[in-house]
Design an enzyme around this catalytic site. Structure first.
Site, PDB file in Angstrom:
ATOM      1  N   HIS A   1       0.842  -1.194   0.000  1.00  0.00           N
ATOM      2  CA  HIS A   1       0.000   0.000   0.000  1.00  0.00           C
ATOM      3  C   HIS A   1       0.878   1.245   0.000  1.00  0.00           C
ATOM      4  CE1 HIS A   1       0.033   1.406   4.304  1.00  0.00           C
ATOM      5  NE2 HIS A   1       0.198   0.134   4.602  1.00  0.00           N
TER       6      HIS A   1
ATOM      7  N   ASP B   1       5.586   2.656   7.391  1.00  0.00           N
ATOM      8  CA  ASP B   1       4.226   2.227   7.086  1.00  0.00           C
ATOM      9  C   ASP B   1       3.564   3.183   6.097  1.00  0.00           C
ATOM     10  OD1 ASP B   1       1.768   0.988   7.137  1.00  0.00           O
ATOM     11  OD2 ASP B   1       1.211   1.737   9.122  1.00  0.00           O
TER      12      ASP B   1
ATOM     13  N   GLU C   1      -5.534   1.802   1.947  1.00  0.00           N
ATOM     14  CA  GLU C   1      -5.359   0.644   2.831  1.00  0.00           C
ATOM     15  C   GLU C   1      -5.646   1.012   4.275  1.00  0.00           C
ATOM     16  OE1 GLU C   1      -3.033  -2.108   5.526  1.00  0.00           O
ATOM     17  OE2 GLU C   1      -2.996   0.074   5.320  1.00  0.00           O
ATOM     18  N   GLU C   2      -5.186   2.192   4.671  1.00  0.00           N
ATOM     19  CA  GLU C   2      -5.302   2.580   6.081  1.00  0.00           C
ATOM     20  C   GLU C   2      -6.751   2.804   6.509  1.00  0.00           C
ATOM     21  OE1 GLU C   2      -3.032   2.251   8.053  1.00  0.00           O
ATOM     22  OE2 GLU C   2      -1.085   2.633   7.136  1.00  0.00           O
TER      23      GLU C   2
ATOM     24  N   ASP D   1       4.262  -4.995   3.773  1.00  0.00           N
ATOM     25  CA  ASP D   1       3.718  -3.919   4.591  1.00  0.00           C
ATOM     26  C   ASP D   1       4.565  -3.796   5.844  1.00  0.00           C
ATOM     27  OD1 ASP D   1       2.158  -2.049   5.838  1.00  0.00           O
ATOM     28  OD2 ASP D   1       0.289  -3.169   5.707  1.00  0.00           O
TER      29      ASP D   1
ATOM     30  N   HIS E   1       2.035   4.622  13.095  1.00  0.00           N
ATOM     31  CA  HIS E   1       0.944   5.582  12.940  1.00  0.00           C
ATOM     32  C   HIS E   1       1.186   6.868  13.729  1.00  0.00           C
ATOM     33  CE1 HIS E   1      -2.390   2.607  11.392  1.00  0.00           C
ATOM     34  NE2 HIS E   1      -1.291   2.620  10.641  1.00  0.00           N
TER      35      HIS E   1
END
Length: 472
Positions: A123, A135, A169-170, A198, A285
């Site tokens: 992603h 990420d 994706e998130e 990922d 994140h």
């Protein structure tokens, strides 16, 4: 990686902590020899990360799917791929995606059998909180440099390779889900496996493989095994990234990951280094997921493992070898005593009460009606010239069990990788020929093991006969 917001009983989300991986793990030359895959230059992978970081900096500090940072990321990757000769498509996500999300980016190398496709994806979007370098800049950049390396090497292809960079994706795996749903059943059937990447540069990371014992995972595991990494199953990532929509449609999947917010165990720290009790990625994140949040050693190993898998699955090795499988499996019909089989060789014979598939002898594993495990093995060399190789065997499953629950099991393993699992549920009235793919082991010597495991009551016999290695 998508955060799992609701879990029925056990939360898979924990937070990732910083640590140092052991310097001793400088990559040695892999012992795997099935295909001359290139060494992917990790400095070039990092150069792509630098560009993604700069894109985020110009667009509010992130590359979320609905923002200009994501669209600029798509433009960067697309420009590189088009210049390298790929057929590149932007696929708008017209249903299921967040309003305003940018497109998926699909790139196909226009060589090899178009009916046999191996797909590799990552992603490209990130969260709002930061630039998303691990990420998932890490997976996106590793994938991009692999695609460019394939184009630069321009090898003779036997199968088709398709790369994908997913949107949204998130927000729920939305871009990949849209892609798989939009395919016709015929086009889905052409995809023989999907590989996902990922978070492959977590600073306190481990070495994780999706569905590590599956046939799809075999080349990925073989490469990391060759580096002595002792990879583990990616339990944290199950159902949380873009491989999941493919799984939902029955397409085999695997992939690499180094971990998100779950915490490293003491056993993992002992074998991989780093800090036990701390998260695999301390900046999961968060705004600190910047270029300083990249483990270059892990990124290098993942990038090279991707290349190895691409070459195994789709490239003609050019070794000049032949694929003569005659006699590769010794005494496959069990007619010449027990050698070279090892293990519970008393299971081999002319047993009363059951019939062989051919000849007079077979291996009768299980059938005891009590808690037991019986195995037979032999070491086989798969010729280096075999671009496709399979292990074929005839199996009759006879059981006193009933219903749809698997009580007694039969497995086929190559080394430590389980390639097939059957059970009492698969019982039938006679022998059925089955096979497993050994193409990933071309040029290697591997121990093949057949194992029957029974529970405490009601017998299931697994009658094995006429085992052979085949070209194709």
């Amino acid at each position: 990686m998508k955060r799992r917001f609701a879990v029925a009983s056990v939360s898979l989300a924990v937070v990732l902590g910083c640590g140092t991986l052991p310097a001793a793990a400088a990559d040695s030359t892999p012992t795997v020899t099935a295909a001359a895959a290139p060494d992917v230059d990790v400095n070039k992978v990092r150069a792509h990360l630098n560009e993604l970081s700069a894109i985020a900096a110009r667009n509010g500090g992130n590359r979320r799917s609905t923002g200009q940072g994501y669209r600029d990321s798509v433009a960067y990757v697309k420009g590189k791929l088009q210049a390298a000769g790929y057929t590149v498509t932007e696929q708008p996500c017209t249903s299921g995606c967040t309003s305003g999300a940018g497109p998926n980016l699909i790139a196909e190398w226009p060589k090899g059998d178009a009916n046999t496709v191996y797909m590799f994806g990552a992603h490209l979007d990130g969260v709002s909180a930061g630039p998303g370098m691990n990420d998932n800049g890490s997976g996106s950049a590793a994938l991009l440099e692999n695609a460019l390396t394939l184009a630069q090497q321009n090898p003779d292809m036997r199968n088709r390779v398709r790369f994908a960079w997913w949107t949204d994706e998130e927000q729920g795996l939305n871009g990949s889900d849209f892609y798989v749903r939009a395919l016709s059943s015929t086009e889905r059937a052409k995809i023989k496996a999907y590989y996902n990447f990922d978070m492959v540069a977590s600073t306190n990371g481990g070495y994780f493989i999706n569905h590590i014992t599956s046939a799809a995972a075999a080349p990925m595991k073989a490469y990391w095994d060759s580096l002595g990494l002792q990879p583990e199953e990616n339990t944290e990532g199950a159902g949380r990234s873009d491989d999941y929509p493919f799984e939902q449609y029955g397409i085999p999947t695997s992939g690499y990951a180094m971990g998100a917010s779950a915490r490293k165990t003491s056993a993992q720290a002992a074998k991989w280094g780093g800090t036990s009790g701390s998260a695999y990625d301390p900046c999961y994140h968060r705004s600190c997921d910047t270029l300083t949040n990249i483990n270059t050693t892990g990124l290098d190993r993942a990038s090279d493992g991707i290349a190895y898998t691409v070459w195994q699955r789709a490239v003609n090795t050019g070794t000049g070898g032949t694929c003569d499988t005659t006699g590769a499996v010794g005494n496959g019909g069990f007619e010449s005593g027990t050698s070279p089989w090892t293990g519970n060789t008393a299971t081999i014979g002319a047993h009363a009460g059951q019939a062989p598939h051919g000849g007079t002898r077979f291996a009768w594993l299980g059938g005891n009606g009590s808690t037991s495990t019986e195995s037979i093995s032999q070491t086989v060399t798969v010729p280096s010239g075999c671009t496709r190789a399979s292990l074929a065997y005839w199996l009759h499953i006879d059981t006193d069990e009933s219903g749809s629950r698997a009580y007694d099991r039969f497995t086929v393993r190559a080394g430590g990788t389980t390639l097939a699992t059957l059970s009492n549920v698969d019982a039938g009235s006679g022998y059925v020929q089955r096979s497993v793919d050994l193409s990933a082991y071309a040029g290697q010597t591997v121990t093949l093991t057949f194992t029957a495991t029974e529970d405490y009551t009601l017998q299931t016999g697994f009658l094995l006969d006429d085992v052979s290695l085949r070209n194709g």
